[in-house]
Design an enzyme around this catalytic site. Structure first.
Site, PDB file in Angstrom:
ATOM      1  N   THR A  26      35.324  21.956  53.223  1.00  0.00           N
ATOM      2  CA  THR A  26      35.571  20.745  54.038  1.00  0.00           C
ATOM      3  C   THR A  26      35.690  19.509  53.143  1.00  0.00           C
ATOM      4  OG1 THR A  26      33.212  20.564  54.501  1.00  0.00           O
ATOM      5  CG2 THR A  26      34.561  21.575  56.210  1.00  0.00           C
ATOM      6  N   PHE A  33      36.193  25.855  61.118  1.00  0.00           N
ATOM      7  CA  PHE A  33      36.585  26.277  62.472  1.00  0.00           C
ATOM      8  C   PHE A  33      35.652  25.714  63.530  1.00  0.00           C
ATOM      9  CE2 PHE A  33      38.948  30.483  61.388  1.00  0.00           C
ATOM     10  CZ  PHE A  33      40.109  29.769  61.270  1.00  0.00           C
ATOM     11  N   HIS A 116      39.145  37.807  54.204  1.00  0.00           N
ATOM     12  CA  HIS A 116      40.147  37.439  55.212  1.00  0.00           C
ATOM     13  C   HIS A 116      41.525  37.182  54.624  1.00  0.00           C
ATOM     14  CE1 HIS A 116      36.537  36.139  57.896  1.00  0.00           C
ATOM     15  NE2 HIS A 116      36.802  37.422  57.999  1.00  0.00           N
ATOM     16  N   CYS A 124      56.419  40.981  54.597  1.00  0.00           N
ATOM     17  CA  CYS A 124      57.296  41.322  55.717  1.00  0.00           C
ATOM     18  C   CYS A 124      56.645  42.457  56.513  1.00  0.00           C
ATOM     19  CB  CYS A 124      58.656  41.775  55.168  1.00  0.00           C
ATOM     20  SG  CYS A 124      59.658  42.624  56.408  1.00  0.00           S
ATOM     21  N   CYS A 127      59.298  45.872  56.028  1.00  0.00           N
ATOM     22  CA  CYS A 127      59.455  46.620  54.762  1.00  0.00           C
ATOM     23  C   CYS A 127      58.292  46.360  53.804  1.00  0.00           C
ATOM     24  CB  CYS A 127      60.782  46.267  54.092  1.00  0.00           C
ATOM     25  SG  CYS A 127      60.814  44.605  53.393  1.00  0.00           S
ATOM     26  N   CYS A 149      62.588  38.223  56.589  1.00  0.00           N
ATOM     27  CA  CYS A 149      62.839  38.923  55.327  1.00  0.00           C
ATOM     28  C   CYS A 149      64.329  39.283  55.263  1.00  0.00           C
ATOM     29  CB  CYS A 149      61.994  40.197  55.336  1.00  0.00           C
ATOM     30  SG  CYS A 149      62.147  41.243  53.888  1.00  0.00           S
ATOM     31  N   SER A 187      28.646  28.477  55.960  1.00  0.00           N
ATOM     32  CA  SER A 187      29.145  29.419  56.966  1.00  0.00           C
ATOM     33  C   SER A 187      28.254  29.358  58.202  1.00  0.00           C
ATOM     34  CB  SER A 187      29.162  30.842  56.417  1.00  0.00           C
ATOM     35  OG  SER A 187      29.500  31.742  57.451  1.00  0.00           O
ATOM     36  N   ASN A 212      23.643  25.318  54.778  1.00  0.00           N
ATOM     37  CA  ASN A 212      24.629  24.988  55.827  1.00  0.00           C
ATOM     38  C   ASN A 212      24.174  23.758  56.602  1.00  0.00           C
ATOM     39  OD1 ASN A 212      27.151  26.023  56.984  1.00  0.00           O
ATOM     40  ND2 ASN A 212      25.994  26.068  58.885  1.00  0.00           N
TER      41      ASN A 212
HETATM   42  P1  NAD Z   1      32.707  28.103  60.480  1.00  0.00           P
HETATM   43  O1  NAD Z   1      33.652  26.988  60.808  1.00  0.00           O
HETATM   44  O2  NAD Z   1      32.296  29.012  61.558  1.00  0.00           O
HETATM   45  O3  NAD Z   1      31.358  27.454  59.877  1.00  0.00           O
HETATM   46  C1  NAD Z   1      31.370  26.496  58.872  1.00  0.00           C
HETATM   47  C2  NAD Z   1      29.973  25.900  58.788  1.00  0.00           C
HETATM   48  O4  NAD Z   1      29.940  25.044  57.648  1.00  0.00           O
HETATM   49  C3  NAD Z   1      29.583  25.061  60.001  1.00  0.00           C
HETATM   50  O5  NAD Z   1      28.335  25.526  60.505  1.00  0.00           O
HETATM   51  C4  NAD Z   1      29.464  23.637  59.447  1.00  0.00           C
HETATM   52  O6  NAD Z   1      28.396  22.910  60.012  1.00  0.00           O
HETATM   53  C5  NAD Z   1      29.198  23.885  57.979  1.00  0.00           C
HETATM   54  N1  NAD Z   1      29.686  22.838  57.082  1.00  0.00           N
HETATM   55  C6  NAD Z   1      30.881  22.208  57.131  1.00  0.00           C
HETATM   56  N2  NAD Z   1      31.018  21.367  56.069  1.00  0.00           N
HETATM   57  C7  NAD Z   1      29.862  21.476  55.349  1.00  0.00           C
HETATM   58  C8  NAD Z   1      29.402  20.867  54.150  1.00  0.00           C
HETATM   59  N3  NAD Z   1      30.146  19.992  53.474  1.00  0.00           N
HETATM   60  N4  NAD Z   1      28.160  21.195  53.700  1.00  0.00           N
HETATM   61  C9  NAD Z   1      27.386  22.089  54.397  1.00  0.00           C
HETATM   62  N5  NAD Z   1      27.782  22.701  55.522  1.00  0.00           N
HETATM   63  C10 NAD Z   1      29.009  22.409  55.989  1.00  0.00           C
HETATM   64  O7  NAD Z   1      33.311  28.865  59.238  1.00  0.00           O
HETATM   65  P2  NAD Z   1      32.959  30.312  58.705  1.00  0.00           P
HETATM   66  O8  NAD Z   1      31.537  30.660  58.886  1.00  0.00           O
HETATM   67  O9  NAD Z   1      33.612  30.425  57.383  1.00  0.00           O
HETATM   68  O10 NAD Z   1      33.762  31.159  59.778  1.00  0.00           O
HETATM   69  C11 NAD Z   1      34.496  32.101  59.371  1.00  0.00           C
HETATM   70  C12 NAD Z   1      36.003  31.823  59.593  1.00  0.00           C
HETATM   71  O11 NAD Z   1      36.508  30.581  59.141  1.00  0.00           O
HETATM   72  C13 NAD Z   1      36.733  32.805  58.801  1.00  0.00           C
HETATM   73  O12 NAD Z   1      37.552  33.521  59.661  1.00  0.00           O
HETATM   74  C14 NAD Z   1      37.568  32.028  57.769  1.00  0.00           C
HETATM   75  O13 NAD Z   1      38.689  32.768  57.419  1.00  0.00           O
HETATM   76  C15 NAD Z   1      37.806  30.814  58.495  1.00  0.00           C
HETATM   77  N6  NAD Z   1      38.243  29.563  57.893  1.00  0.00           N
HETATM   78  C16 NAD Z   1      38.571  29.430  56.558  1.00  0.00           C
HETATM   79  C17 NAD Z   1      38.969  28.194  56.037  1.00  0.00           C
HETATM   80  C18 NAD Z   1      39.312  28.073  54.571  1.00  0.00           C
HETATM   81  O14 NAD Z   1      39.889  28.996  53.982  1.00  0.00           O
HETATM   82  N7  NAD Z   1      38.928  26.945  53.944  1.00  0.00           N
HETATM   83  C19 NAD Z   1      39.040  27.082  56.889  1.00  0.00           C
HETATM   84  C20 NAD Z   1      38.720  27.260  58.263  1.00  0.00           C
HETATM   85  C21 NAD Z   1      38.315  28.501  58.740  1.00  0.00           C
END
Ligand code: NAD
EC number: 2.3.1.286
Length: 248
Positions: A26, A33, A116, A124, A127, A149, A187, A212
């Site tokens: 973030t 999400f 993920h 594609c 193919c 493709c 997470s 978190n």
């Molecule tokens: P999630 O959105 O469910 O949870 C993210 C958590 O991080 C939240 O509880 C939030 O409060 C916390 N958070 C946000 N910024 C923070 C910070 N700076 N410091 C501390 N905590 C912070 O995400 P998740 O658990 O990764 O859920 C899994 C799904 O999200 C997966 O499917 C993944 O592929 C996908 N996803 C990935 C991305 C990416 O690649 N950057 C972005 C969005 C979602």
């Protein structure tokens, strides 16, 4: 801050791993999400399902190409760099990530297991030819939606959509069974089966540190819970460890 406690646990562990989620990115400008500014507050999660991709590839790509362009301009932040440094110091053996942004690798982390997929790659559906996502975005600009493709098949991102099995889960679980410490970073720990990683480490007798901003369903089994911003906390852990090793 509890950087010293976490630093000491890393220094005494023999096989520490990190499990990361959208919260680590973030600070790089990529919305998570489910957090307060999460993607699902703005869009419906249905847009990222395999059923929707099959039913309406054009509508899927309208949403997904925006997401791709957003993710491509993002750069690693201090949390990604801190984890890469911990790996170089030999204190983190692997990063198992739910993220698709590829920012761990850009920060220099080597042993990254992506559950993920990776948004920088596409293929594609007919193919299976693989494409760089940059090439696919160029295709969209020139030829419109959905990207096709040369064989006529529709191209899709090489990411796990809702309703599809995750990648690399057996490798990830094998690593989790070896680990004596897991740092669950940014997470919500709500996505199955990815959240089996921290659970497995605990079940095998290892320790769980949750870093978190919000509560998670695994808080009740965590050894340490830290409600700090990951991009502030992880560099502090690295500084603490550097200080300790200097004065040994
Ligand atoms: P999630 O959105 O469910 O949870 C993210 C958590 O991080 C939240 O509880 C939030 O409060 C916390 N958070 C946000 N910024 C923070 C910070 N700076 N410091 C501390 N905590 C912070 O995400 P998740 O658990 O990764 O859920 C899994 C799904 O999200 C997966 O499917 C993944 O592929 C996908 N996803 C990935 C991305 C990416 O690649 N950057 C972005 C969005 C979602």
């Amino acid at each position: 801050m509890e950087c010293d406690k976490v630093g000491d646990l890393l220094l005494t562990s023999t096989y520490a791993i990190a499990f990361t989620g959208a919260g680590i990115s973030t600070a790089s400008g990529i919305p998570d999400f489910r957090g307060p500014n999460g993607l699902w507050k703005k869009y419906s999660p249905e847009l990222a399902t395999i059923e929707y991709f099959k039913k309406d590839p054009r509508g899927f790509w309208e949403f997904y190409s925006l997401r791709m362009r957003g993710l491509f301009t993002a750069l690693p932040n201090k949390a990604h760099y801190a984890l890469a440094e911990l790996e170089k110091m030999g204190l983190i053996r692997a990063i198992i990530t739910q993220n698709i942004d590829g920012l761990h690798q850009l920060a220099g982390s080597r042993n990254v297991i992506e559950l993920h997929g990776n948004i920088r790659k596409c293929y594609c559906v007919k193919c299976l030819k693989t494409y760089d996502s940059d090439t696919v975005l160029d295709k969209i600009d020139k030829e419109g939606l959905p990207p096709k493709c040369e064989c006529g098949g529709v191209i899709r991102p090489d990411v796990v959509l809702f309703g599809e099995p995750v990648y690399n889960i057996s490798t990830a679980l094998e690593i989790a069974r070896e680990a004596d410490l897991v740092l669950a970073i940014g997470s919500s720990l709500t996505v199955y089966p990815a959240n089996m990683i921290p659970l497995t480490v605990k079940e095998m007798g290892g320790k769980l540190i949750i870093l978190n901003a919000e509560e998670t369903p695994l808080d009740n089994i965590a050894d340490i819970i830290i409600r700090e911003r990951v991009e502030e906390f992880l560099p502090c852990v690295v500084d603490y460890i550097k200080n300790q090793t200097l004065h040994r």
